[in-house]
Design an enzyme around this catalytic site. Structure first.
Site, PDB file in Angstrom:
ATOM      1  N   ASP A 101      -0.759   3.577   1.149  1.00 30.94           N
ATOM      2  CA  ASP A 101       0.172   2.776   1.949  1.00 30.94           C
ATOM      3  C   ASP A 101      -0.517   1.520   2.499  1.00 30.94           C
ATOM      4  OD1 ASP A 101       2.587   2.128   3.037  1.00 30.94           O
ATOM      5  OD2 ASP A 101       2.503   3.582   4.676  1.00 30.94           O
ATOM      6  N   GLY A 102       0.281   0.465   2.670  1.00 29.56           N
ATOM      7  CA  GLY A 102      -0.225  -0.735   3.329  1.00 29.56           C
ATOM      8  C   GLY A 102      -0.351  -1.957   2.437  1.00 29.56           C
TER       9      GLY A 102
ATOM     10  N   ARG B 164       1.765  -4.972   3.845  1.00 34.81           N
ATOM     11  CA  ARG B 164       1.156  -5.599   5.031  1.00 34.81           C
ATOM     12  C   ARG B 164      -0.093  -6.385   4.653  1.00 34.81           C
ATOM     13  NH1 ARG B 164       0.750  -0.296   8.288  1.00 34.81           N
ATOM     14  NH2 ARG B 164       1.554   0.515   6.315  1.00 34.81           N
TER      15      ARG B 164
ATOM     16  N   HIS C 179       0.524  -5.076  -4.118  1.00 31.96           N
ATOM     17  CA  HIS C 179       0.551  -3.974  -5.076  1.00 31.96           C
ATOM     18  C   HIS C 179      -0.490  -4.189  -6.178  1.00 31.96           C
ATOM     19  CE1 HIS C 179       3.899  -2.415  -2.923  1.00 31.96           C
ATOM     20  NE2 HIS C 179       4.778  -3.308  -3.345  1.00 31.96           N
TER      21      HIS C 179
ATOM     22  N   SER D  94       7.755   6.238  -5.029  1.00 27.94           N
ATOM     23  CA  SER D  94       8.571   7.329  -4.516  1.00 27.94           C
ATOM     24  C   SER D  94      10.026   7.143  -4.966  1.00 27.94           C
ATOM     25  CB  SER D  94       8.458   7.306  -2.984  1.00 27.94           C
ATOM     26  OG  SER D  94       9.689   7.585  -2.397  1.00 27.94           O
TER      27      SER D  94
ATOM     28  N   LEU E  57       3.677   4.517 -20.733  1.00 26.58           N
ATOM     29  CA  LEU E  57       3.005   5.545 -19.941  1.00 26.58           C
ATOM     30  C   LEU E  57       2.744   6.800 -20.780  1.00 26.58           C
ATOM     31  CD1 LEU E  57       5.027   4.977 -16.640  1.00 26.58           C
ATOM     32  CD2 LEU E  57       2.579   4.548 -16.945  1.00 26.58           C
TER      33      LEU E  57
HETATM   34  C1  FPP Z   1       2.996   1.441  -0.277  1.00 24.64           C
HETATM   35  O1  FPP Z   1       2.722   0.197   0.305  1.00 24.64           O
HETATM   36  C2  FPP Z   1       2.635   1.391  -1.670  1.00 24.64           C
HETATM   37  C3  FPP Z   1       3.527   1.434  -2.683  1.00 24.64           C
HETATM   38  C4  FPP Z   1       4.976   1.550  -2.476  1.00 24.64           C
HETATM   39  C5  FPP Z   1       3.087   1.308  -4.063  1.00 24.64           C
HETATM   40  C6  FPP Z   1       1.772   1.906  -4.387  1.00 24.64           C
HETATM   41  C7  FPP Z   1       1.394   1.354  -5.682  1.00 24.64           C
HETATM   42  C8  FPP Z   1       0.176   0.893  -6.008  1.00 24.64           C
HETATM   43  C9  FPP Z   1      -1.020   0.952  -5.163  1.00 24.64           C
HETATM   44  C10 FPP Z   1      -0.005   0.301  -7.322  1.00 24.64           C
HETATM   45  C11 FPP Z   1      -0.067   1.400  -8.298  1.00 24.64           C
HETATM   46  C12 FPP Z   1      -0.474   0.856  -9.513  1.00 24.64           C
HETATM   47  C13 FPP Z   1      -0.778   1.555 -10.580  1.00 24.64           C
HETATM   48  C14 FPP Z   1      -1.295   0.817 -11.704  1.00 24.64           C
HETATM   49  C15 FPP Z   1      -0.620   3.038 -10.671  1.00 24.64           C
HETATM   50  P1  FPP Z   1       3.892  -0.572   1.071  1.00 24.64           P
HETATM   51  O2  FPP Z   1       4.418  -1.601   0.141  1.00 24.64           O
HETATM   52  O3  FPP Z   1       4.884   0.407   1.600  1.00 24.64           O
HETATM   53  O4  FPP Z   1       3.081  -1.231   2.211  1.00 24.64           O
HETATM   54  P2  FPP Z   1       3.585  -1.579   3.665  1.00 24.64           P
HETATM   55  O5  FPP Z   1       3.767  -0.269   4.383  1.00 24.64           O
HETATM   56  O6  FPP Z   1       2.460  -2.373   4.198  1.00 24.64           O
HETATM   57  O7  FPP Z   1       4.852  -2.352   3.509  1.00 24.64           O
END
Ligand code: FPP
Length: 231
Positions: free
Chosen positions: A12-13, A16, A29, A57, A110
């Site tokens: 998460d994060g 931000r 991302h 999710s 995938l």
């Molecule tokens: C949450 O951060 C993260 C996600 C919704 C996506 C997680 C995905 C990745 C790290 C990339 C995955 C890539 C591969 C190649 C598998 P958020 O957007 O909710 O952050 P925030 O809480 O700061 O808004």
């Protein structure tokens, strides 16, 4: 201590992290995908044999269409581009979650990556995409009891003998909740929450999480372990 353990991460994060730099969310991302690769490279040396990462999710479908498309493209394209590096690193990549709603092109990518990395022995990297633990459990409840482990994993035939139980659940980004990730598998997991935003999660952070986990394991070593077996 067990020779290898299963770590799950709620990454998460990203949003931000991007906002703090005045960048659009997809940049976060992308940075997060690089972090994923770095962390998975370090994990086996710290005793991790299975890593399950929450990439998308079921609730993420509700985000702005451009962000959803960006995440899907990132998943398919990034992983496809890195396939050779995964094979070289001895990773076995597999998907958990629903496959039926993924864009066909990305699903094909995938599944190609799953096939190409199927022989990886060093680290099993499970990427959760269109995943909801409640949905997986609901589905299991509708199935025959002996199918429970297979259905929860939504895995392929042959995976049913894997131990899916999570030993350590890490969540970055400051929130202290599980957000419908691996609810069944975390029944006895150690939970580790950290404020660091996922793109900033580095070797020092991973080492700190695992040291914390090992410390808690040692503290509990005399008590009988209430591990729940799914068979
Ligand atoms: C949450 O951060 C993260 C996600 C919704 C996506 C997680 C995905 C990745 C790290 C990339 C995955 C890539 C591969 C190649 C598998 P958020 O957007 O909710 O952050 P925030 O809480 O700061 O808004």
């Amino acid at each position: 201590l067990k020779p290898g353990f299963h770590v799950a991460i709620i990454m998460d994060g990203n949003g931000r992290w991007a906002s703090q730099r005045g960048l659009p969310r997809p940049f976060g991302h992308r940075a997060g995908a690089e972090t994923l690769k770095r962390i998975a490279s370090l994990a086996p040396d710290l005793g991790v044999t299975t890593l399950t990462l929450f990439a998308f999710s079921t609730y993420n479908w509700l985000r702005a269409p451009a962000e959803v498309t960006g995440l899907m493209n990132l998943l398919g394209d990034y992983l496809a581009r890195e396939t050779q590096a995964f094979v070289t690193g001895g990773w076995r990549l597999s998907l958990i979650g629903r496959r039926d709603r993924l864009p066909a092109r990305h699903l094909a990518d995938l599944e190609r990556i799953e096939a190409a990395t199927a022989g990886g022995k060093r680290l099993h990297v499970r990427i959760a995409v269109d995943y909801s633990a409640r949905e997986a459990i609901e589905q299991a409840a509708h199935s025959h009891a002996s199918d429970l482990a297979r259905v929860i994993a939504q895995s392929r035939p042959g995976d049913s003998d894997e131990v899916l139980e999570v030993d350590l659940m890490i969540r970055t980004g400051g929130d202290k909740r599980l957000s419908d990730f691996l609810l069944w598998e975390c029944a006895f997991a150690e939970l580790y929450f950290v404020d660091t935003l996922w793109p900033d999660f580095d070797e020092t952070c991973l080492t700190a999480a695992i040291d914390d986990f090992r410390g808690r394991e040692r503290a509990n070593a005399v008590a009988p372990s209430p591990r729940l077996m799914v068979s």
